[in-house]
Write an enzyme that holds these catalytic residues in place. Structure first.
Site, PDB file in Angstrom:
ATOM      1  CG  ASN A  47      -4.486 -22.047  38.460  1.00 44.93           C
ATOM      2  OD1 ASN A  47      -5.697 -22.044  38.676  1.00 44.93           O
ATOM      3  ND2 ASN A  47      -3.965 -22.131  37.244  1.00 44.93           N
ATOM      4  N   GLY A  68      -0.232 -25.533  40.153  1.00 46.95           N
ATOM      5  CA  GLY A  68      -1.521 -26.149  39.883  1.00 46.95           C
ATOM      6  C   GLY A  68      -1.736 -27.360  40.771  1.00 46.95           C
ATOM      7  N   GLY A  69      -1.438 -28.538  40.235  1.00 44.98           N
ATOM      8  CA  GLY A  69      -1.732 -29.801  40.923  1.00 44.98           C
ATOM      9  C   GLY A  69      -1.286 -29.845  42.375  1.00 44.98           C
ATOM     10  N   GLY A 109       1.353 -29.598  34.333  1.00 44.32           N
ATOM     11  CA  GLY A 109       0.668 -30.853  34.631  1.00 44.32           C
ATOM     12  C   GLY A 109       1.359 -32.086  34.072  1.00 44.32           C
ATOM     13  CG  HIS A 112      -3.427 -20.776  33.070  1.00 44.33           C
ATOM     14  ND1 HIS A 112      -3.532 -21.934  32.339  1.00 44.33           N
ATOM     15  CD2 HIS A 112      -2.642 -21.054  34.130  1.00 44.33           C
ATOM     16  CE1 HIS A 112      -2.834 -22.882  32.952  1.00 44.33           C
ATOM     17  NE2 HIS A 112      -2.285 -22.377  34.041  1.00 44.33           N
ATOM     18  CE  LYS A 115      -3.691 -25.543  36.353  1.00 44.12           C
ATOM     19  NZ  LYS A 115      -2.864 -26.262  35.398  1.00 44.12           N
ATOM     20  CB  SER A 132       5.779 -29.973  36.641  1.00 45.71           C
ATOM     21  OG  SER A 132       4.838 -30.496  35.713  1.00 45.71           O
ATOM     22  CD  GLU A 162      -4.646 -25.481  32.407  1.00 45.17           C
ATOM     23  OE1 GLU A 162      -5.400 -25.037  33.291  1.00 45.17           O
ATOM     24  OE2 GLU A 162      -3.655 -26.206  32.661  1.00 45.17           O
ATOM     25  CD  GLU A 207       1.685 -21.145  34.766  1.00 44.62           C
ATOM     26  OE1 GLU A 207       1.762 -21.730  35.855  1.00 44.62           O
ATOM     27  OE2 GLU A 207       0.624 -21.038  34.143  1.00 44.62           O
TER      28      GLU A 207
HETATM   29  P1  PGA Z   1       0.902 -27.561  37.416  1.00 45.31           P
HETATM   30  O1  PGA Z   1       0.103 -26.298  36.812  1.00 45.31           O
HETATM   31  O2  PGA Z   1       1.587 -27.073  38.670  1.00 45.31           O
HETATM   32  O3  PGA Z   1      -0.161 -28.583  37.704  1.00 45.31           O
HETATM   33  O4  PGA Z   1       1.873 -27.985  36.391  1.00 45.31           O
HETATM   34  C1  PGA Z   1       0.661 -25.015  36.831  1.00 45.31           C
HETATM   35  C2  PGA Z   1      -0.303 -24.025  36.236  1.00 45.31           C
HETATM   36  O5  PGA Z   1      -0.994 -24.363  35.266  1.00 45.31           O
HETATM   37  O6  PGA Z   1      -0.398 -22.893  36.731  1.00 45.31           O
END
Ligand code: PGA
Length: 259
Positions: free
Chosen positions: A17, A242-243, A183, A107, A19, A221, A109, A177
């Site tokens: 993802n 994500g990251g 993050g 999600h 983002k 994470s 966010e 999640e």
């Molecule tokens: P992250 O994000 O791997 O950066 O923690 C995961 C996500 O929001 O899907």
């Protein structure tokens, strides 16, 4: 990962993802790098399904760059309506038209930044299924709920209210999640992840005839250093990343962790 004997086979899904990250040049470079690695892997056979969910502006060039590659493309959100006066939104049919096979809905966010409720998430997932997409429905507790010991109740409520009645193992993926893990570099313990995924599995089985075949991803994470341990947990059928999905080496190392 699916337990051995007699258990339903669920192919691991590793989903990136991105983002709100990436412009045409760096997004294309990352996708092309991953496509090259996928093409070069043993006889082009990946041990897991791979998915990239870039920002909407990159869907069309990435769809072209990934054509013929085993890496699938997905959107990060869709509207619940088929079309119409919804400025700034994108419909599920538009995502399908751009080459997507998946879309993330709900999600945390989106829930936080745009006030999306479970009912809105359910409507978005329903629109995704109607457009022929697989919906990745995200659930997860905030830290205060975790501290109050309410994790299972929160995710169960979100599952009940965010899953459309048309959901099946063929068109729906669940992503657990924990909001506090996204993050942050923090993850639940292996036992905590197993407990939540086991609970979600039982609820899916209660609700759907093929609930034992729905993939349940963990997200929050995930990185190369912890992926193998997380992917080995019972009822963890992949990861939403994500990251670490923004770095080819990291994402590829995670994909290699699935066996
Ligand atoms: P992250 O994000 O791997 O950066 O923690 C995961 C996500 O929001 O899907």
């Amino acid at each position: 990962m699916s337990p051995a004997s007699g258990a339903p086979q669920r192919r691991t899904l590793i989903a990136g993802n991105w983002k709100m990250n990436g412009r045409r040049a760096d997004g294309l470079a990352l996708a092309e790098d991953l496509a090259r690695r996928a093409a070069g892997s043993a006889a082009g056979q990946l041990a897991c399904d791979l998915l990239i969910c870039p920002p909407t502006t990159l869907l069309i060039p990435l769809g072209e760059a990934l054509a013929g590659s085993p890496i699938a493309l997905g959107g990060q959100d869709c509207h619940w309506a088929e079309k119409g006066a919804h400025t700034g939104d994108v419909s599920a049919a538009m995502l399908a038209d751009a080459g997507c096979r998946f879309v993330i809905v709900g999600h945390s966010e989106r829930r936080a930044d745009h006030g999306e409720t479970d009912a809105a998430v359910r409507d978005k997932a329903r629109a995704a299924l109607a457009a022929g997409l697989t919906a990745i429905i995200c659930l997860g507790e905030i830290e205060a709920a975790r501290e109050r010991g309410e994790t299972l109740a929160v995710v169960e409520g979100q599952l009940n209210d965010s899953l459309p009645e048309q959901a099946s193992a063929a068109n729906t993926v669940i992503a657990y999640e924990p909001v506090w893990a996204i993050g942050s570099g923090r993850t639940p313990t292996v036992e905590e992840i197993a407990r939540v995924h086991g609970h979600l599995r039982r609820k899916l089985q209660d609700r759907m005839s093929d609930g034992d075949r729905v993939r349940i991803l963990y997200g929050g994470s995930v990185k190369a250093a912890n992926a193998a341990e997380i992917l080995a947990i019972d009822e963890v059928d992949g990861a939403l990343i994500g990251g670490a999905s923004l770095k080819a080496d990291e994402f590829w190392a995670i994909a290699q962790s699935c066996g």
